[in-house]
Write an enzyme that holds these catalytic residues in place. Structure first.
Site, PDB file in Angstrom:
ATOM      1  N   HIS A 238     -18.758  53.850  23.518  1.00 21.57           N
ATOM      2  CA  HIS A 238     -18.566  55.045  24.794  1.00 21.57           C
ATOM      3  C   HIS A 238     -17.898  54.051  25.615  1.00 21.57           C
ATOM      4  O   HIS A 238     -18.044  53.809  25.851  1.00 21.57           O
ATOM      5  CB  HIS A 238     -19.952  55.052  25.249  1.00 21.57           C
ATOM      6  CG  HIS A 238     -21.271  55.747  24.804  1.00 21.57           C
ATOM      7  ND1 HIS A 238     -22.247  56.192  24.994  1.00 21.57           N
ATOM      8  CD2 HIS A 238     -20.655  57.612  23.745  1.00 21.57           C
ATOM      9  CE1 HIS A 238     -22.962  56.779  24.412  1.00 21.57           C
ATOM     10  NE2 HIS A 238     -21.447  58.037  23.424  1.00 21.57           N
TER      11      HIS A 238
ATOM     12  N   CYS B  59     -23.160  51.515  13.061  1.00 27.42           N
ATOM     13  CA  CYS B  59     -23.306  50.463  13.213  1.00 27.42           C
ATOM     14  C   CYS B  59     -24.230  49.642  12.287  1.00 27.42           C
ATOM     15  O   CYS B  59     -25.364  50.097  11.823  1.00 27.42           O
ATOM     16  CB  CYS B  59     -23.088  49.548  14.389  1.00 27.42           C
ATOM     17  SG  CYS B  59     -24.081  47.886  14.787  1.00 27.42           S
TER      18      CYS B  59
ATOM     19  N   GLU C 161     -27.764  56.914  19.863  1.00 29.64           N
ATOM     20  CA  GLU C 161     -28.758  56.271  19.095  1.00 29.64           C
ATOM     21  C   GLU C 161     -30.111  56.044  18.812  1.00 29.64           C
ATOM     22  O   GLU C 161     -30.383  56.811  17.996  1.00 29.64           O
ATOM     23  CB  GLU C 161     -28.847  54.685  19.009  1.00 29.64           C
ATOM     24  CG  GLU C 161     -29.337  53.428  18.259  1.00 29.64           C
ATOM     25  CD  GLU C 161     -29.454  52.517  18.881  1.00 29.64           C
ATOM     26  OE1 GLU C 161     -29.888  51.569  18.412  1.00 29.64           O
ATOM     27  OE2 GLU C 161     -28.157  51.860  19.802  1.00 29.64           O
TER      28      GLU C 161
ATOM     29  N   THR D 255     -31.288  49.401  19.803  1.00 29.90           N
ATOM     30  CA  THR D 255     -30.117  48.006  19.865  1.00 29.90           C
ATOM     31  C   THR D 255     -29.516  48.015  21.066  1.00 29.90           C
ATOM     32  O   THR D 255     -28.981  46.683  21.594  1.00 29.90           O
ATOM     33  CB  THR D 255     -28.876  48.106  18.429  1.00 29.90           C
ATOM     34  OG1 THR D 255     -28.083  49.740  18.955  1.00 29.90           O
ATOM     35  CG2 THR D 255     -30.073  48.802  17.629  1.00 29.90           C
TER      36      THR D 255
ATOM     37  N   CYS E 206     -29.146  44.630  19.288  1.00 28.85           N
ATOM     38  CA  CYS E 206     -28.411  43.807  18.817  1.00 28.85           C
ATOM     39  C   CYS E 206     -28.177  42.626  19.569  1.00 28.85           C
ATOM     40  O   CYS E 206     -28.108  42.536  20.530  1.00 28.85           O
ATOM     41  CB  CYS E 206     -26.958  44.386  18.668  1.00 28.85           C
ATOM     42  SG  CYS E 206     -26.347  44.485  19.450  1.00 28.85           S
TER      43      CYS E 206
ATOM     44  N   SER F  12     -22.459  54.587  28.615  1.00 33.12           N
ATOM     45  CA  SER F  12     -22.852  52.844  28.288  1.00 33.12           C
ATOM     46  C   SER F  12     -23.814  52.607  28.005  1.00 33.12           C
ATOM     47  O   SER F  12     -24.048  51.761  29.313  1.00 33.12           O
ATOM     48  CB  SER F  12     -21.797  52.366  27.809  1.00 33.12           C
ATOM     49  OG  SER F  12     -21.380  51.214  27.497  1.00 33.12           O
ATOM     50  N   SER F  13     -25.295  52.041  27.066  1.00 29.33           N
ATOM     51  CA  SER F  13     -26.571  51.636  27.824  1.00 29.33           C
ATOM     52  C   SER F  13     -25.927  50.592  27.640  1.00 29.33           C
ATOM     53  O   SER F  13     -27.067  49.825  28.508  1.00 29.33           O
ATOM     54  CB  SER F  13     -27.135  52.041  26.772  1.00 29.33           C
ATOM     55  OG  SER F  13     -28.336  51.260  26.786  1.00 29.33           O
TER      56      SER F  13
END
Length: 327
Positions: free
Chosen positions: A60, A115, A145, A184, A214, A242-243
């Site tokens: 993103h 990922c 995701e 994540t 993550c 973008s989270s």
């Protein structure tokens, strides 16, 4: 999203510029999963030639996506937009099982750039289902995701939980065979609160073997937590979808520091700097370092910038590329 502001000319010769302390978070920017995903697209272009199709934005970040478009990548949302004979890459966010199954059915050449830390969550989901557990998945509805992870298991076997309030609404009998997983790229603090609520409501719930958030997400949030109390303003470079970047803004705001999400330096409003002596700067995991330096240069047009790096962790993670691109 903040609207771009017109270029502001540098002060004229002899005009005094005020000093500005600039704290730059480390770690920041690209994580190992993003590095790997971008390299997968670049290597696919080298190996197969343009065009290479990419299902969903590979990461993103508009700058990254546009850079790959210039090299011959074509971004689409679904496989039905991809010709049968063209190579296609799946994004770093992961995809539901139905996507590679459809690619196999069509005998397509595909490369999975998911990922590895997201793939780990997918494997955990499969194991939990094999054990007969119903999965409570902590995440944000609609995020790629989340769609990808929930698409790893049969319908009706996984329930999305977005907030602590959602936990109270869950309707499972006492002693139900439950487990949980999480997206994540969530807020470490929010996720901790939701998991605490799940464990209080369902003491028998089974936790994953390791935390799902993550390392890069955790590290970037920790850096902002350390930096933000010393700042009057925190700038986060990242995309509005973008989270992990949005979570960085939230972390600074919860500390009580004004924070702004920007995609490029030209989105900075010079009025934000009025009365500001210290600015913090970080970048989400999909934002390249080039954009960080672009922001530093922009701030230097208006103020005498004194840079200081605030380091809270060292990152040396590297993920292997798919074998089909290294043979």
């Amino acid at each position: 999203m903040n609207a771009p502001f017109p270029s502001t000319p540098a002060p004229s010769p002899g005009e005094a510029r005020l000093p500005l302390k600039l704290l730059i978070a480390a770690p920041r920017g690209f994580c190992a999963g993003v590095d790997r995903a971008i390299e997968i697209v670049e290597r696919a272009l080298q190996k197969y030639g343009a065009p290479v199709y990419v299902r969903h934005e590979i990461v993103h970040n508009r700058y990254v996506v546009d850079s790959l478009k210039a090299k011959g990548a074509i971004f689409v949302e679904e496989l039905d937009e991809v010709p049968d004979d063209a190579p296609v890459v799946f994004s770093a966010h992961g995809v539901p099982k139905t996507v590679p199954a459809e690619a196999e059915r069509r005998k397509m050449l595909y490369v999975d750039a998911t990922c590895p830390l997201v793939s780990k969550v997918h494997r955990q989901a499969a194991r939990q289902i094999e054990k007969g557990q119903h999965i409570l998945f902590v995440g944000h509805a609609g995020h790629p995701e989340v769609i990808g992870t929930m698409g790893q298991v049969p319908a009706g076997r996984i329930t999305l939980v977005e907030t602590v309030e959602d936990v109270a609404k869950l309707d499972f009998p006492a002693g139900a065979d439950l487990s949980y997983l999480s997206q994540t790229t969530l807020s470490v603090d929010d996720t901790r609160d939701i998991i605490a609520a799940l464990e209080a409501r369902f003491p028998q719930i089974v936790a994953p073997k390791a935390e799902d958030i993550c390392y890069a997400t955790s590290n970037r949030q920790a850096a902002v937590k350390q930096m933000a109390p010393s700042c009057d303003l925190v700038l986060v470079i990242g995309a509005p979808n973008s989270s992990n970047s949005l979570r960085l803004v939230e972390v600074a705001e919860r500390i009580g520091t004004d924070a702004r999400l920007i995609q490029r330096a030209d989105e900075i409003d010079p009025s934000w700097l009025e009365g500001v002596g210290t600015v913090g700067l970080t970048a989400g995991a999909s934002a390249p370092e080039k954009l960080v330096r672009e922001v530093v240069d922009r701030l230097s047009d208006w103020r005498v910038v004194d840079e200081e790096v605030v380091t809270t962790a060292e990152e040396n993670m590297v993920f292997k590329l798919p074998r089909q691109l290294t043979d």
